[in-house]
Write a protein that holds these residues in place. Sequence first.
Motif, PDB file in Angstrom:
ATOM      1  N   UNK A 164      78.205  48.918  47.261  1.00 23.07           N
ATOM      2  CA  UNK A 164      78.115  47.823  48.225  1.00 23.07           C
ATOM      3  C   UNK A 164      76.893  48.102  49.100  1.00 23.07           C
ATOM      4  N   UNK A 165      76.063  47.087  49.258  1.00 26.72           N
ATOM      5  CA  UNK A 165      74.782  47.224  49.967  1.00 26.72           C
ATOM      6  C   UNK A 165      74.509  45.908  50.693  1.00 26.72           C
ATOM      7  N   UNK A 166      74.144  45.994  51.969  1.00 24.74           N
ATOM      8  CA  UNK A 166      74.056  44.794  52.798  1.00 24.74           C
ATOM      9  C   UNK A 166      72.749  44.756  53.585  1.00 24.74           C
ATOM     10  N   UNK A 167      72.075  43.590  53.537  1.00 25.72           N
ATOM     11  CA  UNK A 167      70.964  43.358  54.458  1.00 25.72           C
ATOM     12  C   UNK A 167      71.517  43.250  55.879  1.00 25.72           C
ATOM     13  N   UNK A 168      70.882  43.873  56.850  1.00 23.00           N
ATOM     14  CA  UNK A 168      71.329  43.725  58.241  1.00 23.00           C
ATOM     15  C   UNK A 168      70.846  42.405  58.823  1.00 23.00           C
ATOM     16  N   UNK A 169      71.371  42.006  59.983  1.00 19.56           N
ATOM     17  CA  UNK A 169      70.782  40.851  60.682  1.00 19.56           C
ATOM     18  C   UNK A 169      69.396  41.229  61.182  1.00 19.56           C
ATOM     19  N   UNK A 170      68.457  40.295  61.094  1.00 20.23           N
ATOM     20  CA  UNK A 170      67.085  40.625  61.480  1.00 20.23           C
ATOM     21  C   UNK A 170      66.438  39.464  62.210  1.00 20.23           C
ATOM     22  N   UNK A 171      67.139  38.912  63.196  1.00 23.56           N
ATOM     23  CA  UNK A 171      66.504  37.916  64.059  1.00 23.56           C
ATOM     24  C   UNK A 171      66.281  38.530  65.432  1.00 23.56           C
ATOM     25  N   UNK A 172      65.225  38.062  66.093  1.00 22.09           N
ATOM     26  CA  UNK A 172      64.919  38.561  67.423  1.00 22.09           C
ATOM     27  C   UNK A 172      64.710  40.071  67.436  1.00 22.09           C
ATOM     28  N   UNK A 173      65.262  40.731  68.435  1.00 22.78           N
ATOM     29  CA  UNK A 173      65.103  42.177  68.576  1.00 22.78           C
ATOM     30  C   UNK A 173      65.700  42.933  67.391  1.00 22.78           C
ATOM     31  N   UNK A 174      66.632  42.317  66.698  1.00 24.21           N
ATOM     32  CA  UNK A 174      67.272  42.993  65.565  1.00 24.21           C
ATOM     33  C   UNK A 174      66.353  43.117  64.352  1.00 24.21           C
ATOM     34  N   UNK A 196      65.960  46.587  62.870  1.00 27.40           N
ATOM     35  CA  UNK A 196      66.846  47.206  61.885  1.00 27.40           C
ATOM     36  C   UNK A 196      66.208  47.302  60.506  1.00 27.40           C
ATOM     37  N   UNK A 197      65.112  46.588  60.293  1.00 31.11           N
ATOM     38  CA  UNK A 197      64.402  46.706  59.023  1.00 31.11           C
ATOM     39  C   UNK A 197      63.816  48.113  58.854  1.00 31.11           C
ATOM     40  N   UNK A 233      59.437  39.071  53.463  1.00 25.30           N
ATOM     41  CA  UNK A 233      60.290  40.177  53.059  1.00 25.30           C
ATOM     42  C   UNK A 233      59.903  40.613  51.650  1.00 25.30           C
ATOM     43  N   UNK A 234      59.536  41.871  51.514  1.00 25.58           N
ATOM     44  CA  UNK A 234      59.232  42.418  50.201  1.00 25.58           C
ATOM     45  C   UNK A 234      59.905  43.764  50.113  1.00 25.58           C
ATOM     46  N   UNK A 235      61.078  43.817  49.489  1.00 19.36           N
ATOM     47  CA  UNK A 235      61.854  45.024  49.578  1.00 19.36           C
ATOM     48  C   UNK A 235      62.834  45.112  48.432  1.00 19.36           C
ATOM     49  N   UNK A 236      63.188  46.307  48.129  1.00 19.31           N
ATOM     50  CA  UNK A 236      64.270  46.514  47.191  1.00 19.31           C
ATOM     51  C   UNK A 236      64.614  47.985  47.136  1.00 19.31           C
ATOM     52  N   UNK A 237      65.863  48.267  47.243  1.00 16.18           N
ATOM     53  CA  UNK A 237      66.367  49.596  46.937  1.00 16.18           C
ATOM     54  C   UNK A 237      66.483  49.647  45.414  1.00 16.18           C
ATOM     55  N   UNK A 238      65.653  50.426  44.761  1.00 18.24           N
ATOM     56  CA  UNK A 238      65.603  50.430  43.304  1.00 18.24           C
ATOM     57  C   UNK A 238      66.884  50.946  42.656  1.00 18.24           C
TER      58      UNK A 238
END
Length: 243
Positions: A122-132, A135-136, A17-22
């Motif tokens: 307020x800012x939230x990472x979504x679930x990202x396992x399997x098919x989800x 959402x990335x 994971x390499x990400x950031x909303x600046x």
Amino acid sequence: MNINLLFIPLFFSTFVISQQYDNVFIEKSKVDKNNKIYQIKNRYNFNVEIKIDNKNYYLSKINIDSLTSSTNDAIKNIALEVLKPKLFEGRTNKNQTEISYYSIPNLMFKTSTGLVENNQNIWIHPPRFGFLRSLETCPFPYIILNKPIGYKWNDAMSIGNYWSDKRWGTWENRLLLKYDYEIIGEKIIKTPLGNLKSLKIYSSATSEIGKSILISYFNETYGFIKLEYTLFNGIKIEFNLIN
């Protein structure tokens, strides 16, 4: 299936994971203590549905990377739990409130990530396992607080091709996502918790592979109570708070 194998991609994802909303404001102290909604030990259970060509699908509990139309083989509910960081282990994401997503009731699939809550946003990472993992490629749930209807903002993020998949979009190297958000109105959402007043937020992610959409509904007591995702290829994924 050996259950230990299920955690290999989750463990691996921590390093890719390499990400950031600046533009997200992230506080450097009192990361959890000033949370008004997502407080430690709170748990939010969501019903999850996926629609392809107007047909309902679910995450498969036999293989969460796959979908099923059978309710007997379905994971219908996912929990978001706010955690107290373990001593000496640190946080999954620096200066973010620690959260865990997991399938219920079997708890077979679980991953840790983070959220940001303060008096600005307020800012939230979504679930990202399997098919989800799909959402990335979509906008993350995100609201700038105390803003009027019609308020707009934007951001951007690049993601690696680990998140690429022929079922929702493929690319090489990195993919730049450009986000646009707007508070477009208010709506009463009917939930098992009652009829909840919410702000309706329209957001989109535009990139070289197309455009994805998230329509989210934010309640001042329970946070994001409904999330309506549309992937680049038209697949719809919906989360609804149930308790």
